[in-house]
Design a protein around this motif. Structure first.
Motif, mmCIF file in Angstrom:
data_model
loop_
_atom_site.group_PDB
_atom_site.id
_atom_site.type_symbol
_atom_site.label_atom_id
_atom_site.label_comp_id
_atom_site.label_asym_id
_atom_site.label_seq_id
_atom_site.Cartn_x
_atom_site.Cartn_y
_atom_site.Cartn_z
ATOM 1 N N THR A 183 0.940 -1.144 -0.510
ATOM 2 C CA THR A 183 -0.145 0.477 -0.102
ATOM 3 C C THR A 183 0.883 1.381 0.121
ATOM 4 O OG1 THR A 183 -2.102 -1.288 0.733
ATOM 5 C CG2 THR A 183 -1.873 1.482 0.955
ATOM 6 N N VAL A 184 0.938 2.302 -1.206
ATOM 7 C CA VAL A 184 1.099 3.275 -0.836
ATOM 8 C C VAL A 184 0.918 4.878 -0.057
ATOM 9 C CG1 VAL A 184 2.812 4.468 -2.758
ATOM 10 C CG2 VAL A 184 2.582 2.209 -3.472
ATOM 11 N N ILE A 185 1.611 4.898 0.275
ATOM 12 C CA ILE A 185 0.956 6.287 1.007
ATOM 13 C C ILE A 185 2.005 7.769 0.729
ATOM 14 C CG2 ILE A 185 0.249 7.433 2.984
ATOM 15 C CD1 ILE A 185 0.226 4.400 4.411
ATOM 16 N N MET A 186 1.273 8.497 -0.075
ATOM 17 C CA MET A 186 2.059 10.001 0.024
ATOM 18 C C MET A 186 1.565 10.459 0.710
ATOM 19 S SD MET A 186 2.425 11.743 -4.086
ATOM 20 C CE MET A 186 2.770 13.342 -3.998
ATOM 21 N N LEU A 187 2.848 11.695 1.746
ATOM 22 C CA LEU A 187 2.286 12.481 1.840
ATOM 23 C C LEU A 187 2.424 14.100 1.413
ATOM 24 C CD1 LEU A 187 4.570 11.128 5.686
ATOM 25 C CD2 LEU A 187 1.638 10.706 4.220
ATOM 26 N N ALA A 188 1.549 14.952 1.313
ATOM 27 C CA ALA A 188 2.218 16.227 1.417
ATOM 28 C C ALA A 188 1.533 17.484 1.701
ATOM 29 C CB ALA A 188 1.081 16.257 -0.603
ATOM 30 N N GLY A 189 2.150 19.028 1.686
ATOM 31 C CA GLY A 189 2.003 19.538 2.409
ATOM 32 C C GLY A 189 2.747 20.793 2.820
ATOM 33 N N LEU A 190 2.339 21.880 3.462
ATOM 34 C CA LEU A 190 3.948 23.128 3.458
ATOM 35 C C LEU A 190 4.758 22.883 3.971
ATOM 36 C CD1 LEU A 190 0.700 25.682 4.468
ATOM 37 C CD2 LEU A 190 1.618 25.347 1.887
ATOM 38 N N GLN A 191 5.769 23.775 3.998
ATOM 39 C CA GLN A 191 6.933 23.005 4.799
ATOM 40 C C GLN A 191 6.802 24.421 6.233
ATOM 41 O OE1 GLN A 191 10.662 24.125 2.778
ATOM 42 N NE2 GLN A 191 11.211 24.801 4.507
ATOM 43 N N GLY A 192 7.232 22.542 7.267
ATOM 44 C CA GLY A 192 6.881 22.643 8.800
ATOM 45 C C GLY A 192 5.448 22.778 9.224
ATOM 46 N N LEU A 241 8.062 1.406 4.871
ATOM 47 C CA LEU A 241 9.248 1.053 4.607
ATOM 48 C C LEU A 241 8.794 3.472 4.598
ATOM 49 C CD1 LEU A 241 11.648 1.007 3.332
ATOM 50 C CD2 LEU A 241 10.498 0.966 1.387
ATOM 51 N N LEU A 242 9.547 3.755 5.233
ATOM 52 C CA LEU A 242 9.990 5.512 4.512
ATOM 53 C C LEU A 242 10.411 5.492 3.804
ATOM 54 C CD1 LEU A 242 10.024 6.354 8.967
ATOM 55 C CD2 LEU A 242 7.867 6.483 7.127
ATOM 56 N N VAL A 243 9.956 6.514 2.697
ATOM 57 C CA VAL A 243 10.988 6.678 1.720
ATOM 58 C C VAL A 243 11.074 7.723 2.075
ATOM 59 C CG1 VAL A 243 10.826 6.873 -0.944
ATOM 60 C CG2 VAL A 243 9.793 5.097 0.209
ATOM 61 N N ALA A 244 12.627 9.201 1.645
ATOM 62 C CA ALA A 244 13.223 9.835 1.712
ATOM 63 C C ALA A 244 13.126 10.530 0.806
ATOM 64 C CB ALA A 244 14.825 9.819 2.348
ATOM 65 N N ALA A 245 12.358 11.356 0.123
ATOM 66 C CA ALA A 245 12.008 11.944 -0.563
ATOM 67 C C ALA A 245 12.130 13.079 -0.955
ATOM 68 C CB ALA A 245 9.767 11.148 -2.230
ATOM 69 N N ASP A 246 12.265 13.515 -0.082
ATOM 70 C CA ASP A 246 12.119 14.879 0.150
ATOM 71 C C ASP A 246 13.937 15.605 -0.213
ATOM 72 O OD1 ASP A 246 12.190 18.179 0.998
ATOM 73 O OD2 ASP A 246 11.292 17.795 2.552
ATOM 74 N N LEU A 247 14.114 15.928 -1.314
ATOM 75 C CA LEU A 247 15.514 16.443 -1.390
ATOM 76 C C LEU A 247 16.050 17.974 -1.483
ATOM 77 C CD1 LEU A 247 15.964 13.408 -3.805
ATOM 78 C CD2 LEU A 247 16.593 13.498 -1.763
ATOM 79 N N ALA A 270 11.327 7.835 -4.760
ATOM 80 C CA ALA A 270 9.688 7.645 -5.260
ATOM 81 C C ALA A 270 9.744 6.137 -5.799
ATOM 82 C CB ALA A 270 8.670 8.143 -5.208
ATOM 83 N N ARG A 271 10.351 6.711 -6.591
ATOM 84 C CA ARG A 271 9.739 5.060 -7.474
ATOM 85 C C ARG A 271 11.135 3.813 -7.073
ATOM 86 N NH1 ARG A 271 11.873 6.427 -12.253
ATOM 87 N NH2 ARG A 271 9.351 7.752 -13.296
ATOM 88 N N ASP A 272 11.973 3.546 -6.932
ATOM 89 C CA ASP A 272 12.509 3.114 -6.408
ATOM 90 C C ASP A 272 12.035 2.353 -5.118
ATOM 91 O OD1 ASP A 272 13.769 3.201 -8.886
ATOM 92 O OD2 ASP A 272 16.095 4.563 -8.322
ATOM 93 N N GLY A 273 11.328 3.880 -4.299
ATOM 94 C CA GLY A 273 11.344 3.074 -2.906
ATOM 95 C C GLY A 273 10.520 2.165 -3.254
ATOM 96 N N ILE A 299 5.950 7.947 2.071
ATOM 97 C CA ILE A 299 6.365 8.263 0.867
ATOM 98 C C ILE A 299 6.931 10.376 0.897
ATOM 99 C CG2 ILE A 299 7.115 9.350 -1.194
ATOM 100 C CD1 ILE A 299 6.055 6.835 -2.432
ATOM 101 N N ASP A 300 7.605 10.748 2.148
ATOM 102 C CA ASP A 300 8.341 11.684 2.425
ATOM 103 C C ASP A 300 8.332 12.612 1.595
ATOM 104 O OD1 ASP A 300 7.735 14.597 4.474
ATOM 105 O OD2 ASP A 300 9.770 13.586 4.963
ATOM 106 N N THR A 301 7.666 13.566 1.457
ATOM 107 C CA THR A 301 7.924 14.814 -0.407
ATOM 108 C C THR A 301 7.897 15.623 0.393
ATOM 109 O OG1 THR A 301 5.740 15.468 -0.378
ATOM 110 C CG2 THR A 301 6.078 13.535 -1.815
#
Length: 517
Positions: free
Chosen positions: A103-112, A134-140, A176-179, A193-195
């Motif tokens: 199951t893929v859960i994507m997080l979005a929102g303002l900084q902070g 599994l946590l995926v670090a996609a906030d680069l 994100a895709r590789d994660g 996925i943390d964006t």
């Protein structure tokens, strides 16, 4: 809950004035609706939501369901409660899991807004439910965002996928895709996925989030919004809905002192349900969002169900049964009490738990004055005792109590009060465990609790027996003073400070815990 404190106070005061009226006129309803409108606007609720809400409340309050009610004021409160539930989303909505993992859960929102912290909280909660997230670090983009997620993952005990160092280096879409592929190969059933967060309506970063969504096709897109953001919450939510389109909302920082309008606006404006509420800084401070329970908290009606759920998670059922048996057999010791204290601490803040009780909004000052460290002080005193002293407090003579006081950093008076209250509370709990009604100092006889067949003559005899009959005047005065002191309220059962004695309802709840009807 701190975020809705001011709104709750305003609404409670409005309804208190309403309850003094036996019958409601149109002017009474209009005045009440006007106060509700002011309270909502002061809480930063969106104007469109306020207009729709108050219009529905007014229409129903002027209808037959109030006019024909035996208690019109209470019926208006019920209407407001039901309408609050509707603007908060109506029914609880849980996470939707994929039929075929992961199951893929994507997080979005303002900084902070708290996305990274929420990622760790969600991972911890899912692990507790038997999942392997599994946590995926996609906030680069944000400096040290990858390092922050690594620290959060370590505290949460979760696995992290972070192939890029971040700080502007790497392709977040590819990460994100590789994660997701990594999770599939290593049998992780949930991917979080943390964006990258935005500083506002940033077209470039919004496009990046949309590209990530297209690449991984998430089952859930959760929009994390700061509950302290105020009126701008609606504009931000609309921008993300247009740019990324989310499936659910997460309210963060609900333990803050903001006015809480975001919570009452987002679900109604976007049509997307609120799924989680973050209520503190600890990884355990994450609750599923229940619109009906949140409405009850706002109206100071309490949230007993959440309190019970937290107690069930913190307390071991087998241990509770053992404690009940020890109480019934008079074997409950300070060692057992120490274990109970430690389990209570697992439930989190005592202030937060007390705040879930109905009517506690009227005791805000008492809640503010409540010292969370009182439990720590009590624990320090018990830990300063030897095992023999914990099992048998009767051996505590003067020198032992002085040693315990010094070892715990407390006074001998504190030690004496703890031992005295423990003995009283243990006696009361033993009586309740056996299905009886305890005699609580300072409360007097309970209505309807007298023994069948007890005569007034016997009562008079008992009353005279409560006084000293010594012929020595000095001794008689001293004994009577001791009796008077023993019948004054001595505070809470276990704490060191004074507090009101438990009510009949409290005793009934304790009795239920021990399986007595």
């Amino acid at each position: 809950m701190a975020t809705f404190g001011t709104l709750s106070d305003r609404l409670t005061e409005t309804f208190r004035n309403l309850r003094t009226k036996g019958k409601l006129s149109a002017a009474d309803v209009d005045g009440t609706v006007r106060e509700i409108r002011r309270a909502l606007l002061d809480a930063d609720v969106a104007l469109s939501v306020v207009k729709e809400f108050t219009a529905r409340v007014r229409e129903r309050a002027l209808g037959d369901e109030v006019n024909k009610a035996l208690n019109p004021a209470q019926q208006v409160v019920q209407i407001v409660n039901e309408e609050l539930i509707q603007i908060l989303g109506g029914e609880q909505r849980r996470l939707q899991f994929a039929k075929t993992p992961p199951t893929v859960i994507m997080l979005a929102g303002l900084q902070g807004s708290g996305k990274t912290t929420f990622a760790g909280k969600l991972a911890r909660q899912l692990e507790g439910e038997g999942h392997t997230p599994l946590l995926v670090a996609a906030d680069l983009q944000r400096p040290n965002a990858v390092n922050q997620l690594q620290v959060v993952a370590e505290h949460a005990g979760a696995t992290i996928f972070a192939p890029e160092p971040g700080n502007g280096v790497g392709d977040p879409v590819r990460v994100a895709r590789d994660g997701v592929e990594h999770a599939r190969r290593h049998q992780h059933d949930v991917v979080i996925i943390d964006t990258a967060g935005r500083l506002g309506v940033d077209a470039e970063l919004m496009k990046q989030a949309a590209d990530i969504r297209k690449a991984v096709d998430p089952d859930e897109v959760l929009f994390v919004i700061d509950a302290m953001i105020g009126q701008d919450a609606v504009n931000t939510a609309k921008a993300f809905q247009d740019g990324v389109d989310f499936t659910g909302v997460v309210l963060s920082k609900l333990d803050g002192d903001a006015r809480g309008g975001a919570a009452l606006s987002v679900a109604s404006v976007t049509g997307r349900p609120i799924i989680f509420a973050s209520t503190g800084e600890r990884l355990e401070d994450l609750e599923p969002f229940h619109p009906d329970r949140m409405a009850s908290r706002i109206l100071d009606l309490g949230d007993i169900l959440t309190l019970i759920e937290q107690a069930q998670q913190a307390f071991d059922e087998e241990e509770a049964l053992k404690v009940a048996e020890k109480l019934a057999k008079e074997q409950f010791t300070l060692e057992d009490f120490l274990e109970q204290l430690q389990q209570m601490k697992k439930m989190g803040s005592m202030k937060k738990m007390l705040g879930m009780l109905p009517g506690m909004g009227q005791m805000k000052q008492q809640l503010e004055d409540f010292d969370e460290r009182e439990i720590d002080r009590t624990e320090a005193i018990i830990r300063s005792m030897t095992p023999a002293e914990r099992r048998n407090p009767k051996i505590l003579n003067g020198s032992r109590r002085l040693r315990i006081a010094r070892g715990s950093g407390m006074t001998v008076t504190d030690v004496n009060q703890l031992v005295q209250r423990f003995e009283q509370a243990a006696k009361m709990m033993k009586t309740v465990a056996r299905g009886g009604t305890p005699n609580i100092p300072g409360m007097g006889p309970m209505p309807g609790m007298g023994r069948p067949g007890a005569s007034s003559k016997r009562g008079k005899k008992g009353k005279s027996a409560g006084r000293s009959r010594s012929g020595n005047p000095a001794k008689r005065a001293a004994e009577n003073a001791g009796l008077a002191a023993s019948t004054t309220p001595t505070g809470s059962g276990f704490g060191l400070g004074g507090a009101p004695a438990p009510t009949e309802a409290d005793l009934a709840e304790i009795q239920k815990l021990f399986g007595k009807n």
